[in-house]
Scaffold this motif. Structure first.
Motif, PDB file in Angstrom:
ATOM      1  N   UNK A   1      -1.564 -13.084  -5.915  1.00 40.21           N
ATOM      2  CA  UNK A   1      -1.588 -12.374  -7.195  1.00 40.21           C
ATOM      3  C   UNK A   1      -0.646 -11.178  -7.166  1.00 40.21           C
ATOM      4  N   UNK A   2      -0.604 -10.528  -6.032  1.00 45.06           N
ATOM      5  CA  UNK A   2       0.286  -9.382  -5.814  1.00 45.06           C
ATOM      6  C   UNK A   2       0.839  -9.527  -4.402  1.00 45.06           C
ATOM      7  N   UNK A   3       2.106  -9.243  -4.219  1.00 49.71           N
ATOM      8  CA  UNK A   3       2.596  -9.151  -2.847  1.00 49.71           C
ATOM      9  C   UNK A   3       3.415  -7.881  -2.688  1.00 49.71           C
ATOM     10  N   UNK A   4       3.315  -7.325  -1.489  1.00 49.37           N
ATOM     11  CA  UNK A   4       3.902  -6.020  -1.178  1.00 49.37           C
ATOM     12  C   UNK A   4       4.858  -6.187  -0.010  1.00 49.37           C
ATOM     13  N   UNK A   5       6.110  -5.792  -0.206  1.00 47.07           N
ATOM     14  CA  UNK A   5       7.114  -5.854   0.856  1.00 47.07           C
ATOM     15  C   UNK A   5       7.285  -4.463   1.460  1.00 47.07           C
ATOM     16  N   UNK A   6       7.303  -4.404   2.783  1.00 45.55           N
ATOM     17  CA  UNK A   6       7.304  -3.127   3.497  1.00 45.55           C
ATOM     18  C   UNK A   6       8.465  -3.076   4.490  1.00 45.55           C
TER      19      UNK A   6
ATOM     20  N   UNK B   1       7.669   2.005   4.216  1.00 51.80           N
ATOM     21  CA  UNK B   1       8.224   2.112   2.867  1.00 51.80           C
ATOM     22  C   UNK B   1       7.849   0.865   2.071  1.00 51.80           C
ATOM     23  N   UNK B   2       7.093   1.045   1.008  1.00 53.81           N
ATOM     24  CA  UNK B   2       6.754  -0.057   0.112  1.00 53.81           C
ATOM     25  C   UNK B   2       7.881  -0.155  -0.919  1.00 53.81           C
ATOM     26  N   UNK B   3       8.784  -1.098  -0.712  1.00 59.17           N
ATOM     27  CA  UNK B   3       9.973  -1.127  -1.562  1.00 59.17           C
ATOM     28  C   UNK B   3       9.909  -2.185  -2.649  1.00 59.17           C
ATOM     29  N   UNK B   4       8.906  -3.046  -2.632  1.00 60.85           N
ATOM     30  CA  UNK B   4       8.756  -4.024  -3.706  1.00 60.85           C
ATOM     31  C   UNK B   4       7.287  -4.408  -3.817  1.00 60.85           C
ATOM     32  N   UNK B   5       6.739  -4.240  -5.009  1.00 61.14           N
ATOM     33  CA  UNK B   5       5.359  -4.634  -5.297  1.00 61.14           C
ATOM     34  C   UNK B   5       5.426  -5.493  -6.555  1.00 61.14           C
TER      35      UNK B   5
ATOM     36  N   UNK C   1      10.411   8.110  -4.990  1.00 58.91           N
ATOM     37  CA  UNK C   1       9.469   7.898  -3.895  1.00 58.91           C
ATOM     38  C   UNK C   1       8.097   8.404  -4.324  1.00 58.91           C
ATOM     39  N   UNK C   2       7.091   7.567  -4.161  1.00 57.83           N
ATOM     40  CA  UNK C   2       5.708   7.991  -4.309  1.00 57.83           C
ATOM     41  C   UNK C   2       5.121   8.069  -2.908  1.00 57.83           C
TER      42      UNK C   2
ATOM     43  N   UNK D   1       5.263   5.748   1.999  1.00 64.43           N
ATOM     44  CA  UNK D   1       5.899   6.040   0.713  1.00 64.43           C
ATOM     45  C   UNK D   1       6.376   4.747   0.058  1.00 64.43           C
ATOM     46  N   UNK D   2       6.689   4.855  -1.218  1.00 67.23           N
ATOM     47  CA  UNK D   2       7.361   3.758  -1.900  1.00 67.23           C
ATOM     48  C   UNK D   2       8.823   4.128  -2.117  1.00 67.23           C
TER      49      UNK D   2
END
Length: 458
Positions: free
Chosen positions: A230-235, A265-269, A414-415, A304-305
């Protein structure tokens, strides 16, 4: 609706292919009635009238299969019927209201609550019992969202889907799983297809995001959609907070050891299901990823993102055209005219002239600008602030790809997810709309312009 003589072949065929168990439970007469009425809504009425669970499952399966095979005009007609014919029972509501007037007890109030619920909510619940029902309903809502702009009468149906999906897909049902190069190919293919932030060009690009020691990827899955993240997070694991996406995605970069990294670093959500658009999965999703990373790699200190700002360019264009802008004076608007020049970002002198003005406007965009509901206008900001992050840094020309320049004039942000601040930031944002931001972001906000809040059009 027409009778049997105009019944579509797909509906007759589907009835003929009901399972033997379904046939015996429904009976041949009931099956013929479905065809004779030639209407998906008639199947819905029959489904609501059934008390037996087994026969209900067979009917639900029939309705969903019929809907999936129907021409688009018939599918739209069914959705319109949900709005017109499957709302609350007015007579039942009137009786319940009278009961409340006569008796203000709990039972009467509960009766009124039950009577006020649209019948389509119960229909959707029963459809969800069919094998594959959850997936079929998500696809049905995806189509509903496509119809909404030209068919506003369907808003009530969408509201009911959103209400039910918010319960079915809340965070308690989601399972976090790591995704790596050994993950089954059918899921990896979906990662490529669903990547919504930074397109994955090919399998080499995907390998670069999954296989190196300094890369991680996680997916949130639902028990009813086992092979559909449903959601994927690239780090990306790094030694510092990055301000640009290019170096992170560079196929020629030299990876570092995960144990040498200090920053995640979460660069793609990416949200993968259009049919779940607008459905809140709950807060603290990113906190769960942070905690997983922290357990695996205690050396990580900063989370961070590196996030896009998808609506910034449109918003800034409106401000440039507004005579009494809350964040731009005449001199600023003149400087921002450089943004209209081809390849301005490749010219260091032009970029330097634009930088301070654009970052000041960006600070206003995040800290002051609000949509008609009183929320920050940026959807990515709403997601991260709602998850307890702090707006840490504005990055000029962080994304110079054609997409990045088009949607945000290259701006990225950046968050920061500070574990000891996440819940406090979330509560402040949820309860009072407070945007947690670093002193650096606040300093970029000009103090010599009108202080009135801006409420732009959506």
């Amino acid at each position: 609706m027409a009778g049997l003589e105009s019944a579509p072949a797909f509906l007759i065929d589907l009835i003929d292919t009901l399972t033997e168990r379904g046939r015996s439970l429904l009976g041949q007469k009931a099956a013929r009635e479905i065809v004779a009425k030639d209407a998906l809504p008639a199947v819905g009425e029959m489904l609501l009238s059934r008390r037996g669970e087994a026969s209900g499952v067979a009917l639900a399966q029939t309705l969903l299969a019929s809907y999936g095979a129907a021409p688009s005009a018939d599918r739209l007609a069914f959705l319109q019927a949900l709005a017109d014919r499957f709302g609350p029972d007015r007579r039942r509501i009137e009786v319940a209201i009278e009961a409340v007037r006569q008796d203000e007890g709990t039972d009467a109030l509960e009766g009124l609550h039950a009577a006020a619920e649209p019948r389509r909510q119960e229909l959707i619940r029963r459809l969800n019992l069919a094998p594959g029902g959850t997936s079929a309903l998500v696809r049905m809502r995806e189509e509903l969202l496509e119809y909404l702009p030209e068919h506003p009468e369907l808003k009530c149906v969408d509201a009911d889907f959103t209400h039910l999906f918010s319960s079915w897909f809340n965070r308690g049902f989601l399972v976090l799983r790591p995704i790596d190069w050994s993950t089954p190919a059918n899921i990896l293919e979906k990662i490529i297809r669903y990547e919504a932030v930074h397109a994955i060009q090919n399998w080499d690009d995907l390998r670069n995001r999954l296989q190196p020691d300094d890369r991680r990827c996680y997916g949130f899955f639902h028990p009813q959609l086992v092979d559909e993240p449903l959601i994927f997070v690239e780090v990306a694991l790094t030694k510092e907070i990055p301000g640009a996406i290019g170096p992170l995605l560079d196929l020629g970069r030299t990876p570092i050891a995960a144990t040498d990294a200090t920053t995640a670093v979460f660069y793609s959500i990416s949200n993968t299901q259009k049919g779940l658009g607008g459905v809140t999965f709950g807060n603290f999703l990113i906190k769960q990823v942070v905690e997983n990373l922290k357990r695996e790699l205690p050396n990580l200190k900063t989370f961070v993102t590196l996030s896009p700002v998808p609506g910034f360019a449109r918003w800034l264009e409106r401000e440039r055209k507004t005579e009494e802008s809350a964040c731009l004076d005449a001199a600023s608007k003149e400087i921002l005219g450089i943004l209209d020049e081809p390849a301005w970002s490749d010219d260091p002198e032009k970029a330097e002239r634009v930088s301070d003005v654009l970052l000041s406007a960006a600070a206003y965009y995040f800290l002051k600008a609000r949509d008609p509901k009183g929320r920050p206008v940026d959807p990515v900001a709403r997601f991260h602030l709602g998850n307890g992050a702090r707006l840490e840094r504005l990055n000029f020309l962080g994304d110079v790809s054609p997409k990045g320049l088009k949607q945000s004039h290259g701006l990225m942000v950046n968050y920061l997810y500070a574990l000891d601040e996440i819940e406090r930031n979330h509560e402040a944002f949820a309860e009072k709309g407070v945007v947690a931001a670093s002193s650096g972001v606040r300093k970029a906000l000009r103090a010599d312009l009108p202080s009135r809040d801006l409420v732009p059009t959506p």
